[in-house]
Design an enzyme around this catalytic site. Sequence first.
Site, PDB file in Angstrom:
ATOM      1  N   GLU A   1       4.711  -5.154   7.237  1.00 29.70           N
ATOM      2  CA  GLU A   1       3.921  -4.151   7.957  1.00 29.70           C
ATOM      3  C   GLU A   1       4.407  -3.937   9.387  1.00 29.70           C
ATOM      4  OE1 GLU A   1       2.663  -6.505   6.025  1.00 29.70           O
ATOM      5  OE2 GLU A   1       1.053  -5.689   4.780  1.00 29.70           O
TER       6      GLU A   1
ATOM      7  N   GLY B   1       0.720  -5.126   0.909  1.00 26.45           N
ATOM      8  CA  GLY B   1      -0.481  -5.233   0.075  1.00 26.45           C
ATOM      9  C   GLY B   1      -0.214  -5.927  -1.253  1.00 26.45           C
TER      10      GLY B   1
ATOM     11  N   GLU C   1      -0.349  -9.555  -0.500  1.00 27.62           N
ATOM     12  CA  GLU C   1      -1.776  -9.851  -0.255  1.00 27.62           C
ATOM     13  C   GLU C   1      -2.561  -9.921  -1.564  1.00 27.62           C
ATOM     14  OE1 GLU C   1      -1.851  -6.548   2.612  1.00 27.62           O
ATOM     15  OE2 GLU C   1      -2.786  -7.935   4.024  1.00 27.62           O
TER      16      GLU C   1
ATOM     17  N   ALA D   1       0.863  -1.178   0.000  1.00 27.09           N
ATOM     18  CA  ALA D   1       0.000   0.000   0.000  1.00 27.09           C
ATOM     19  C   ALA D   1       0.901   1.230   0.000  1.00 27.09           C
ATOM     20  CB  ALA D   1      -0.890  -0.013   1.242  1.00 27.09           C
TER      21      ALA D   1
HETATM   22  N1  CO8 Z   1       4.540   3.237  -0.749  1.00 27.44           N
HETATM   23  C1  CO8 Z   1       4.914   4.405  -1.292  1.00 27.44           C
HETATM   24  N2  CO8 Z   1       6.056   4.577  -1.996  1.00 27.44           N
HETATM   25  C2  CO8 Z   1       6.839   3.501  -2.166  1.00 27.44           C
HETATM   26  C3  CO8 Z   1       6.516   2.238  -1.628  1.00 27.44           C
HETATM   27  C4  CO8 Z   1       5.285   2.122  -0.889  1.00 27.44           C
HETATM   28  N3  CO8 Z   1       4.869   0.969  -0.390  1.00 27.44           N
HETATM   29  N4  CO8 Z   1       7.504   1.366  -1.939  1.00 27.44           N
HETATM   30  C5  CO8 Z   1       8.404   2.065  -2.645  1.00 27.44           C
HETATM   31  N5  CO8 Z   1       8.017   3.348  -2.793  1.00 27.44           N
HETATM   32  C6  CO8 Z   1       8.703   4.427  -3.498  1.00 27.44           C
HETATM   33  C7  CO8 Z   1       9.905   4.942  -2.732  1.00 27.44           C
HETATM   34  O1  CO8 Z   1       9.506   5.894  -1.774  1.00 27.44           O
HETATM   35  C8  CO8 Z   1      10.738   5.529  -3.851  1.00 27.44           C
HETATM   36  O2  CO8 Z   1      10.189   6.774  -4.196  1.00 27.44           O
HETATM   37  P1  CO8 Z   1      11.197   8.071  -4.380  1.00 27.44           P
HETATM   38  O3  CO8 Z   1      12.028   7.694  -5.589  1.00 27.44           O
HETATM   39  O4  CO8 Z   1      10.264   9.204  -4.616  1.00 27.44           O
HETATM   40  O5  CO8 Z   1      12.008   8.144  -3.138  1.00 27.44           O
HETATM   41  C9  CO8 Z   1      10.474   4.606  -5.029  1.00 27.44           C
HETATM   42  O6  CO8 Z   1       9.259   3.907  -4.704  1.00 27.44           O
HETATM   43  C10 CO8 Z   1      11.561   3.551  -5.244  1.00 27.44           C
HETATM   44  O7  CO8 Z   1      11.740   2.866  -4.018  1.00 27.44           O
HETATM   45  P2  CO8 Z   1      13.159   2.738  -3.278  1.00 27.44           P
HETATM   46  O8  CO8 Z   1      14.061   3.876  -3.657  1.00 27.44           O
HETATM   47  O9  CO8 Z   1      12.884   2.539  -1.828  1.00 27.44           O
HETATM   48  O10 CO8 Z   1      13.722   1.411  -3.958  1.00 27.44           O
HETATM   49  P3  CO8 Z   1      14.767   0.388  -3.322  1.00 27.44           P
HETATM   50  O11 CO8 Z   1      15.173  -0.511  -4.435  1.00 27.44           O
HETATM   51  O12 CO8 Z   1      15.831   1.095  -2.583  1.00 27.44           O
HETATM   52  O13 CO8 Z   1      13.910  -0.451  -2.250  1.00 27.44           O
HETATM   53  C11 CO8 Z   1      11.989  -1.657  -1.468  1.00 27.44           C
HETATM   54  C12 CO8 Z   1      12.846  -1.278  -2.703  1.00 27.44           C
HETATM   55  C13 CO8 Z   1      12.797  -2.595  -0.557  1.00 27.44           C
HETATM   56  C14 CO8 Z   1      10.760  -2.397  -2.009  1.00 27.44           C
HETATM   57  C15 CO8 Z   1      11.567  -0.382  -0.684  1.00 27.44           C
HETATM   58  O14 CO8 Z   1      11.022   0.547  -1.627  1.00 27.44           O
HETATM   59  C16 CO8 Z   1      10.571  -0.618   0.391  1.00 27.44           C
HETATM   60  O15 CO8 Z   1      10.925  -1.116   1.444  1.00 27.44           O
HETATM   61  N6  CO8 Z   1       9.280  -0.248   0.154  1.00 27.44           N
HETATM   62  C17 CO8 Z   1       8.244  -0.345   1.141  1.00 27.44           C
HETATM   63  C18 CO8 Z   1       7.784  -1.799   1.299  1.00 27.44           C
HETATM   64  C19 CO8 Z   1       6.716  -1.902   2.377  1.00 27.44           C
HETATM   65  O16 CO8 Z   1       6.947  -1.630   3.532  1.00 27.44           O
HETATM   66  N7  CO8 Z   1       5.512  -2.341   1.960  1.00 27.44           N
HETATM   67  C20 CO8 Z   1       4.400  -2.506   2.859  1.00 27.44           C
HETATM   68  C21 CO8 Z   1       3.573  -1.251   2.917  1.00 27.44           C
HETATM   69  S1  CO8 Z   1       2.277  -1.373   4.132  1.00 27.44           S
HETATM   70  C22 CO8 Z   1       1.079  -2.281   3.389  1.00 27.44           C
HETATM   71  O17 CO8 Z   1       1.228  -2.731   2.266  1.00 27.44           O
HETATM   72  C23 CO8 Z   1      -0.166  -2.512   4.187  1.00 27.44           C
HETATM   73  C24 CO8 Z   1      -1.289  -3.104   3.356  1.00 27.44           C
HETATM   74  C25 CO8 Z   1      -2.601  -3.054   4.109  1.00 27.44           C
HETATM   75  C26 CO8 Z   1      -3.098  -1.642   4.280  1.00 27.44           C
HETATM   76  C27 CO8 Z   1      -4.428  -1.614   4.942  1.00 27.44           C
HETATM   77  C28 CO8 Z   1      -5.118  -0.245   4.803  1.00 27.44           C
HETATM   78  C29 CO8 Z   1      -5.005   0.589   6.026  1.00 27.44           C
END
Ligand code: CO8
Length: 260
Positions: free
Chosen positions: A134, A111, A114, A66
Amino acid sequence: MTYEHLILERVDGVAIVTLNRPAVLNALNLALLRDLDHAVAELRSDDRIRAVILTGAGEKAFVAGADIKELAELTPVAGKAYAAEGQRIFDQIEHLGKPVIAAVNGYALGGGCELAMACTMRIAADTAKFGQPEIKLGILPGFGGTQRLPRLVGKGRAMELILTGATIDAAEAYRIGLVNRVVPAAALMTEARALAATLAASAPVALKVTLEAINRGLDESLADGCVLEATLFGLVASTDDMREGTRAFVEKRKATFTGR
Ligand code: CO8
């Protein structure tokens, strides 16, 4: 229908839905979820479509979760509504009545994992990565992860993945039963299309009721699930496709199914 954040293509009875926010690793924001909701409704009512492939744009991610920027702003009431809305849309995917193949081309986190689990089957590129991170954000999975992950991989492994927030590679995802197969990244869409074509050529009514028997039956007792199975068996026994399939076997020829 035009979409802001996804691409919908139709090729020979198969729909390919590409989630398209590559700059943020296809993170699911509300606008993308809304697009997905509409696309699923469109595909449900399109009788020409017999199977669906879901994938992510770019080479890096299926869906990295998400959108964390949106999550950060949620109030308790909005958080509950957001989770319920995502769950509703993922349920629509699980119960589409047609097989949905997740072609996991990279990160499938939170997400994203999921979403892949709500699909009928998962084919992973060897470069794909899976996880429910998460816990590291101080939250829990909200789009069905606490329920679908243990059903797929067992309670102990689901507990470990969700409580540690660990990321696993495609080989480990295959080993624990999270994905059906792992293929070289370059062959992912070819493999997904081949599987979708096989499914699209199956008897549509039999396919639909099989999905229902497994998906609904798993939430019932064994006895109730078997009653459901027998009832659905009676239903398919009324179809032209059942006559055609059994007759084709006897006549040693390939069956031609019409969906009636
Ligand atoms: N949300 C928003 N932006 C994201 C997300 C995300 N989940 N993942 C990556 N991005 C963005 C980064 O911020 C970055 O943007 P910018 O260039 O503007 O800084 C761009 O994508 C590229 O990402 P990275 O530079 O971080 O790329 P890396 O190769 O260094 O890392 C990763 C890749 C490991 C995937 C890293 O991006 C990461 O850890 N992302 C987050 C993963 C995460 O925690 N996902 C779970 C989110 S919570 C969730 O999914 C809950 C679902 C249920 C919700 C229920 C409703 C309330």
